[in-house]
Write an enzyme that holds these catalytic residues in place. Structure first.
Site, PDB file in Angstrom:
ATOM      1  N   HIS A  48     -70.677 -71.904  41.262  1.00 47.78           N
ATOM      2  CA  HIS A  48     -71.621 -72.645  40.764  1.00 47.78           C
ATOM      3  C   HIS A  48     -71.938 -72.473  39.260  1.00 47.78           C
ATOM      4  O   HIS A  48     -71.675 -71.282  39.006  1.00 47.78           O
ATOM      5  CB  HIS A  48     -73.078 -72.626  41.341  1.00 47.78           C
ATOM      6  CG  HIS A  48     -72.828 -73.132  42.847  1.00 47.78           C
ATOM      7  ND1 HIS A  48     -73.337 -74.222  43.395  1.00 47.78           N
ATOM      8  CD2 HIS A  48     -72.540 -72.314  43.963  1.00 47.78           C
ATOM      9  CE1 HIS A  48     -73.450 -74.369  44.572  1.00 47.78           C
ATOM     10  NE2 HIS A  48     -72.986 -72.999  45.141  1.00 47.78           N
TER      11      HIS A  48
ATOM     12  N   GLU B  31     -73.404 -68.044  41.602  1.00 40.29           N
ATOM     13  CA  GLU B  31     -73.746 -68.626  40.572  1.00 40.29           C
ATOM     14  C   GLU B  31     -73.302 -67.983  39.230  1.00 40.29           C
ATOM     15  O   GLU B  31     -73.637 -67.083  39.119  1.00 40.29           O
ATOM     16  CB  GLU B  31     -75.375 -68.997  40.603  1.00 40.29           C
ATOM     17  CG  GLU B  31     -75.999 -69.789  41.582  1.00 40.29           C
ATOM     18  CD  GLU B  31     -76.072 -71.155  41.178  1.00 40.29           C
ATOM     19  OE1 GLU B  31     -75.522 -71.705  40.287  1.00 40.29           O
ATOM     20  OE2 GLU B  31     -76.374 -71.942  42.185  1.00 40.29           O
TER      21      GLU B  31
ATOM     22  N   HIS C 190     -68.592 -76.268  43.245  1.00 41.55           N
ATOM     23  CA  HIS C 190     -69.851 -76.943  43.815  1.00 41.55           C
ATOM     24  C   HIS C 190     -69.210 -78.528  43.766  1.00 41.55           C
ATOM     25  O   HIS C 190     -69.658 -79.375  44.613  1.00 41.55           O
ATOM     26  CB  HIS C 190     -71.087 -76.673  43.280  1.00 41.55           C
ATOM     27  CG  HIS C 190     -72.413 -77.136  43.927  1.00 41.55           C
ATOM     28  ND1 HIS C 190     -73.599 -77.091  43.586  1.00 41.55           N
ATOM     29  CD2 HIS C 190     -72.319 -77.854  45.279  1.00 41.55           C
ATOM     30  CE1 HIS C 190     -74.309 -77.596  44.206  1.00 41.55           C
ATOM     31  NE2 HIS C 190     -73.643 -78.036  45.366  1.00 41.55           N
TER      32      HIS C 190
HETATM   33 ZN   LIG Z   1     -73.965 -75.893  42.069  1.00 39.55          ZN
END
Ligand SMILES: [Zn+2]
Length: 189
Positions: A44, A126, A164
């Site tokens: 992400h 992330e 994602h």
């Molecule tokens: Zn995401």
């Protein structure tokens, strides 16, 4: 625990779901995996405020302590309860928020190779960033070592690594066009 700032320079060990030698901030935003088999890695991006880097607002967002007076966008997202297992900051520093053995809340409604609810069987990473801003060398370096580590601990991940945007294509665009998949795949060969 040794707190490591900057990019990983080796493959860290994972013991009982905890990556050694990285920062750990414990969030309450997690659940129990119904299916404990970890077999997917989801990449992400996030930045708070959007496209602003270097603050600790991502960490505070995942810890439900975002200071809503600091930016209008924070008001919009203040009641979301989300998390990822890891965040890689612009300088390569790796922060863990949820044990790999538990379920982080990063994917939402999602589908991977016919399987729904990707949070149940995935690890979320992330990258501090935005879809159209190049990621840093330090981030690619840490992502490489973290991925190699996760693959060692959870061999069912294999090549099941995706963005994602690929598991929630109508809702999400991250990690975006700026993420160099070829560079990433070459780094973990
Ligand atoms: Zn995401």
């Amino acid at each position: 625990m040794n707190v490591l700032k900057g990019p990983l320079t080796f493959i860290p060990k994972i013991i009982s779901g905890m990556c050694q030698d990285v920062i750990f901030y414990k969030t309450k935003n997690f659940g129990t995996r119904v299916n404990n088999e970890i077999s997917l890695l989801v990449i992400h991006n996030i930045s708070l405020p959007p496209k602003i880097f270097g603050d600790s607002y991502i960490e505070r967002f995942f810890l439900n302590s975002l200071p809503v007076d600091k930016h209008p966008y924070f008001l919009e997202i203040q009641n979301l309860e989300v998390s990822s297992h890891f965040c890689i900051k612009r300088d390569g520093t790796v922060v863990q928020f949820v044990s790999c053995l538990d379920k982080a809340w990063h994917a939402g409604v999602s589908l991977y190779k016919g399987r729904e609810k990707c949070n149940e069987f995935s690890i979320g990473i992330e990258l501090e960033g935005a879809d159209d801003i190049p990621y840093t060398d330090a981030q690619y370096q840490s992502l490489k070592y973290l991925t190699l580590s996760l693959r060692q601990s959870y061999p069912n991940i294999k090549d099941n690594i995706t963005g994602h945007s690929n598991i929630a294509p109508t809702r999400k665009t991250d990690p975006g066009i700026a993420f160099d998949w070829e560079r990433f795949w070459n780094s973990i060969k």
